[in-house]
Design a protein around this motif. Structure first.
Motif, mmCIF file in Angstrom:
data_model
loop_
_atom_site.group_PDB
_atom_site.id
_atom_site.type_symbol
_atom_site.label_atom_id
_atom_site.label_comp_id
_atom_site.label_asym_id
_atom_site.label_seq_id
_atom_site.Cartn_x
_atom_site.Cartn_y
_atom_site.Cartn_z
ATOM 1 N N UNK A 26 0.832 -1.211 0.000
ATOM 2 C CA UNK A 26 0.000 0.000 0.000
ATOM 3 C C UNK A 26 0.864 1.257 0.000
ATOM 4 N N UNK A 27 1.913 1.275 0.818
ATOM 5 C CA UNK A 27 2.791 2.444 0.855
ATOM 6 C C UNK A 27 3.574 2.590 -0.442
ATOM 7 N N UNK A 28 3.951 1.455 -1.045
ATOM 8 C CA UNK A 28 4.643 1.509 -2.337
ATOM 9 C C UNK A 28 3.756 2.157 -3.388
ATOM 10 N N UNK A 29 2.461 1.882 -3.321
ATOM 11 C CA UNK A 29 1.525 2.471 -4.266
ATOM 12 C C UNK A 29 1.296 3.956 -3.987
ATOM 13 N N UNK A 30 1.755 4.406 -2.807
ATOM 14 C CA UNK A 30 1.687 5.835 -2.473
ATOM 15 C C UNK A 30 3.025 6.517 -2.744
ATOM 16 N N UNK A 31 3.922 5.813 -3.462
ATOM 17 C CA UNK A 31 5.157 6.431 -3.909
ATOM 18 C C UNK A 31 6.357 6.248 -3.016
ATOM 19 N N UNK A 32 6.314 5.258 -2.113
ATOM 20 C CA UNK A 32 7.434 5.026 -1.200
ATOM 21 C C UNK A 32 8.164 3.745 -1.593
ATOM 22 N N UNK A 33 9.485 3.765 -1.526
ATOM 23 C CA UNK A 33 10.238 2.523 -1.689
ATOM 24 C C UNK A 33 10.119 1.715 -0.404
ATOM 25 N N UNK A 34 9.669 0.471 -0.519
ATOM 26 C CA UNK A 34 9.419 -0.335 0.668
ATOM 27 C C UNK A 34 10.074 -1.701 0.555
ATOM 28 N N UNK A 35 10.256 -2.319 1.719
ATOM 29 C CA UNK A 35 10.733 -3.691 1.809
ATOM 30 C C UNK A 35 10.104 -4.307 3.038
ATOM 31 N N UNK A 36 10.071 -5.637 3.089
ATOM 32 C CA UNK A 36 9.541 -6.356 4.245
ATOM 33 C C UNK A 36 10.667 -7.146 4.887
ATOM 34 N N UNK A 37 10.788 -7.016 6.198
ATOM 35 C CA UNK A 37 11.760 -7.807 6.969
ATOM 36 C C UNK A 37 10.965 -8.858 7.741
ATOM 37 N N UNK A 38 10.975 -10.118 7.288
ATOM 38 C CA UNK A 38 10.090 -11.129 7.860
ATOM 39 C C UNK A 38 10.715 -11.865 9.047
ATOM 40 N N UNK A 39 9.840 -12.579 9.769
ATOM 41 C CA UNK A 39 10.232 -13.513 10.821
ATOM 42 C C UNK A 39 11.212 -12.890 11.817
ATOM 43 N N UNK A 40 10.774 -11.779 12.394
ATOM 44 C CA UNK A 40 11.615 -11.089 13.375
ATOM 45 C C UNK A 40 11.483 -11.679 14.774
ATOM 46 N N UNK A 41 10.500 -12.572 14.962
ATOM 47 C CA UNK A 41 10.345 -13.205 16.261
ATOM 48 C C UNK A 41 9.041 -12.840 16.937
ATOM 49 N N UNK A 42 9.082 -12.739 18.244
ATOM 50 C CA UNK A 42 7.899 -12.468 19.060
ATOM 51 C C UNK A 42 7.532 -10.987 19.018
ATOM 52 N N UNK A 43 6.460 -10.637 19.717
ATOM 53 C CA UNK A 43 6.055 -9.228 19.804
ATOM 54 C C UNK A 43 7.196 -8.386 20.388
ATOM 55 N N UNK A 64 -2.876 8.526 4.905
ATOM 56 C CA UNK A 64 -4.222 8.356 4.341
ATOM 57 C C UNK A 64 -4.346 7.005 3.649
ATOM 58 N N UNK A 65 -3.293 6.558 3.009
ATOM 59 C CA UNK A 65 -3.304 5.248 2.357
ATOM 60 C C UNK A 65 -3.509 4.149 3.387
ATOM 61 N N UNK A 66 -2.823 4.226 4.514
ATOM 62 C CA UNK A 66 -3.006 3.235 5.573
ATOM 63 C C UNK A 66 -4.420 3.317 6.148
#
Length: 296
Positions: A54-71, A255-257
């Motif tokens: 969603x943020x990428x579609x609002x013009x931001x370069x994004x990446x996901x950092x997965x499996x970081x663990x617990x809360x 607003x996108x979020x």
């Protein structure tokens, strides 16, 4: 004459080279980017992909950092600015931040989260269409026999009952999810999964069940059981919302979020989690399909 012409050609080549160098340097300048963090749960991965896309579609370069663990792990990464956005639940996040809170209603919980957040972190709109609270269960026979339709009806009886508790696979951790306001159960028994909880209820080994999330995530887990209504939020509100670093996003991006929050529902989120958990779909694919469906 030849020398002068050669000098003019050389001058033009130098100008062209200088312009190309400037353009090249301009293109190589790094643009601001945002990393969305995800914990170990499938829901956390799905939400991270939704927010990142969603943020990428609002013009931001994004990446996901997965499996970081617990809360605690992914919140520590957020606090250290290793990631800048994470997906959360209002009630579970509040219980993590303030274990003594008494807030239970959706707006109360959201306000209490905002007040309890560490300096430098903020939230935007919660997804009102998501209700990820644990569900309180009785056998259909017991509910009919005792005329218990709601958690309020059950409350006067809690002191003589044993409650069984089971987490729902794929959901974010539900801190404080075994607490039902007004119900002081005689004993609490933990079960490994919703199927084991259902079996214990039907066999009479426990009298009440607390399923750690909506029944839509565990088909068959409530067969033969009654899911009690809880309009008064004896079980604290659990709505999805994004948590991010203050000053990171501009108005358009927030607003996108907020648009995402306005469209996301329990049924759709459950379907995405099941698609990843049970069918092996990639979180990025289900997130993209959902955003496309809602023209986000």
């Amino acid at each position: 004459m030849v020398l002068a012409a050669s000098q003019r050609v050389l001058a033009r080549l130098l100008v062209v080279a200088s312009v190309a160098l400037v353009v090249s340097c301009g293109n190589d300048e790094p643009q601001p980017s945002i990393t969305v963090g995800a914990g170990d749960s499938i829901e956390s991965s799905v939400l991270a992909e939704i927010y990142a896309d969603a943020l990428a579609r609002a013009g931001v370069r994004t990446a996901v950092d997965p499996r970081l663990g617990s809360r605690a792990d992914y919140l520590a990464a957020l606090d250290a600015d290793r990631v800048q956005v994470v997906g959360e639940h209002t009630g579970a996040l509040l219980a993590h931040l303030d274990e003594h809170t008494t807030a239970r209603l959706p707006e109360q919980v959201k306000d209490a989260v905002s007040a309890a957040l560490p300096e430098g972190l903020v939230v935007s709109d919660r997804a009102d269409g998501t209700d990820l609270r644990p569900r309180v269960l009785l056998t259909a026979q017991a509910a009919a026999q005792d005329r218990v339709r709601s958690v309020r009806d059950l409350a006067p009886r809690c002191g003589g009952l044993t409650v069984g508790v089971a987490a729902t696979p794929g959901l974010l951790p539900q801190a404080g999810s075994d607490r039902v306001a007004g119900c002081d159960f005689a004993a609490t028994v933990a079960f490994p999964d919703p199927a084991a909880l259902r079996k214990a209820l039907l066999e009479g080994r426990v009298q009440v069940g607390l399923l750690g999330g909506p029944a839509e995530l565990t088909p068959g887990a409530t067969d033969g059981l009654a899911v009690l209504s809880d309009d008064e939020y004896a079980v604290r509100a659990e709505n999805v919302l994004p948590l991010f670093r203050k000053g990171l996003l501009d108005r358009r991006q927030i607003k996108k979020l907020d648009y995402v929050a306005g469209e996301l529902t329990t049924d759709e989120l459950a379907a995405m989690i099941r698609n990843v958990r049970d069918d092996g779909a990639a979180p990025s694919d289900v997130a993209r399909a959902w955003l496309d469906k809602h023209s986000l």
